[in-house]
Design an enzyme around this catalytic site. Structure first.
Site, short mmCIF file in Angstrom:
data_model
loop_
_atom_site.label_atom_id
_atom_site.label_comp_id
_atom_site.label_asym_id
_atom_site.label_seq_id
_atom_site.Cartn_x
_atom_site.Cartn_y
_atom_site.Cartn_z
N LYS A 1 92.44 90.70 115.81
CA LYS A 1 93.65 91.50 115.52
C LYS A 1 93.28 92.97 115.49
O LYS A 1 92.12 93.34 115.23
CB LYS A 1 94.30 91.10 114.20
CG LYS A 1 93.48 91.36 112.92
CD LYS A 1 93.65 92.73 112.29
CE LYS A 1 92.65 92.93 111.16
NZ LYS A 1 92.27 94.22 110.76
N ASP B 1 93.16 87.87 105.43
CA ASP B 1 93.70 87.99 106.79
C ASP B 1 93.94 86.64 107.46
O ASP B 1 94.49 86.58 108.56
CB ASP B 1 92.73 88.79 107.68
CG ASP B 1 92.76 90.28 107.37
OD1 ASP B 1 93.72 90.74 106.73
OD2 ASP B 1 91.80 90.99 107.78
P1 ATP Z 1 88.18 92.22 108.60
O1 ATP Z 1 88.83 92.95 109.72
O2 ATP Z 1 88.98 91.00 108.15
O3 ATP Z 1 87.71 93.07 107.48
P2 ATP Z 1 85.70 92.20 109.97
O4 ATP Z 1 86.01 92.15 111.44
O5 ATP Z 1 85.43 93.57 109.42
O6 ATP Z 1 86.87 91.52 109.19
P3 ATP Z 1 84.03 89.90 110.17
O7 ATP Z 1 83.58 90.01 111.59
O8 ATP Z 1 85.09 88.91 109.88
O9 ATP Z 1 84.47 91.33 109.63
O10 ATP Z 1 82.72 89.58 109.32
C1 ATP Z 1 82.53 90.00 108.02
C2 ATP Z 1 81.42 89.17 107.37
O11 ATP Z 1 81.78 87.79 107.38
C3 ATP Z 1 80.06 89.26 108.04
O12 ATP Z 1 79.13 89.62 107.04
C4 ATP Z 1 79.75 87.86 108.54
O13 ATP Z 1 78.40 87.49 108.33
C5 ATP Z 1 80.67 86.97 107.73
N1 ATP Z 1 81.19 85.82 108.51
C6 ATP Z 1 81.39 84.61 108.05
N2 ATP Z 1 81.89 83.79 109.00
C7 ATP Z 1 82.00 84.53 110.12
C8 ATP Z 1 82.45 84.24 111.44
N3 ATP Z 1 82.86 83.03 111.80
N4 ATP Z 1 82.46 85.25 112.33
C9 ATP Z 1 82.06 86.50 111.95
N5 ATP Z 1 81.60 86.81 110.73
C10 ATP Z 1 81.57 85.84 109.80
#
Ligand code: ATP
Length: 290
Positions: free
Chosen positions: A11, A137
């Site tokens: 997203k 989210d």
């Molecule tokens: P948001 O936009 O919801 O804040 P994000 O894109 O910043 O999310 P993510 O990529 O979802 O962040 O990852 C955040 C943390 O979640 C990382 O430290 C990662 O190790 C952990 N994590 C757990 N499961 C997953 C997964 N399936 N894919 C990616 N990261 C994951």
């Protein structure tokens, strides 16, 4: 059916406003979220041996209870008394820790996948309540499309599909912690807030120019201060013909909206050349038509 393939879409935030801090430490938000076709691929197969096995192409990503896919699968197994084991494979494409809800969308796809694989009769409302417990989210990643998200992100109102465009997504090689960004958020440093009503109106009218002109994310005030490269990428995208460019979520990913695929691809090449960034993608909005 013994196995299922799923697409877990990322997203972007068309807007993000922080309305205040809650007693539980979370913040009240008001944001417009948009699913895009940049996605991870998830494959789930039933196995005779018990337990959950998760494999992924990213060597450093946890594959145990710290992974949201694993968490979602364990919840489904215990809540709905699933007897067979599960083999899950994740091909990660969405940049991690990027502000693109990569973990949340994998989590949502896993909930849907297991529900469908075992023909469990769970209403969407129940799945969304379970999703909310796993991450703020996740409910949006379950409904996908275009929505206004309020509360901590879980109160969702679907809005009209996003106008046709191409979206350039660039993740600079810096790591941002969502929790730290929210902790450092200082409302007095924010000079502009999004007008979500106006944005919803522009989206509904199919007014891409108006939508781009009104995009606004108050968390840029925090993340750009720490990583000025975000502002440089935004500026460069605009110079390369973007109708609007903004940071998604708590960052550091920047996206640019382009009228055509060709202009987005040519901007992608220019960004790669100038900044030497590997994680660059051209995608488009994933819309739900109701
Ligand atoms: P948001 O936009 O919801 O804040 P994000 O894109 O910043 O999310 P993510 O990529 O979802 O962040 O990852 C955040 C943390 O979640 C990382 O430290 C990662 O190790 C952990 N994590 C757990 N499961 C997953 C997964 N399936 N894919 C990616 N990261 C994951």
């Amino acid at each position: 059916m013994d196995s299922i393939n799923l697409k877990a879409r990322a997203k972007i935030n068309i807007s993000l406003d922080v309305l205040g801090k809650r007693d539980d430490g979370y913040h009240d938000l008001s944001m417009i979220m948009q699913s895009v076709n940049l996605c991870d691929d998830i494959f789930i197969r039933k196995t005779e041996e018990e337990g959950i096995t998760l494999k992924t192409n990213i060597s450093w990503l946890p594959t145990d209870g710290r992974n949201l896919i694993y968490k979602a699968a364990s919840e489904m197994v215990s809540r709905y008394e699933i007897k067979s084991g599960l083999f899950i494979s994740l091909r990660k494409v969405i940049p991690v820790c990027a502000g693109l809800a990569g973990g949340s969308t994998d989590c949502a796809a896993t909930l849907i996948g297991i529900r469908n694989l075992f023909n469990i009769n769970i209403p969407m409302k129940e799945l969304m309540a379970l999703g909310k417990e796993l991450g703020a989210d996740v409910p949006f990643c379950l409904i996908r499309g275009t929505a206004l998200a309020e509360g901590i992100g879980e109160k969702l109102t679907r809005i009209a599909p996003f106008p046709k465009c191409s979206i350039l997504i660039v993740k600079p090689p810096v790591n941002v912690s969502t929790a730290t960004v929210f902790k450092s958020y200082a409302p007095e440093k924010v000079t502009a807030h999004p007008d979500n009503e106006k944005l919803i109106y522009c989206i509904k009218k199919g007014d891409l120019k108006g939508t781009c002109e009104n995009m606004c994310n108050v968390l840029e005030s925090v993340t750009i201060e720490e990583y000025p490269v975000i502002a440089e990428i935004k500026k460069f995208m605009n110079e390369k013909g973007a109708m609007g460019a903004m940071m998604s979520g708590s960052g550091p990913t920047v996206f640019g909206i382009y009228r055509t695929y060709y202009s987005a691809i040519s901007a992608l090449k220019a960004v790669k050349e100038k900044f030497g960034i590997k994680e660059c993608y051209v995608t488009n909005a994933f819309n739900i038509f109701e």
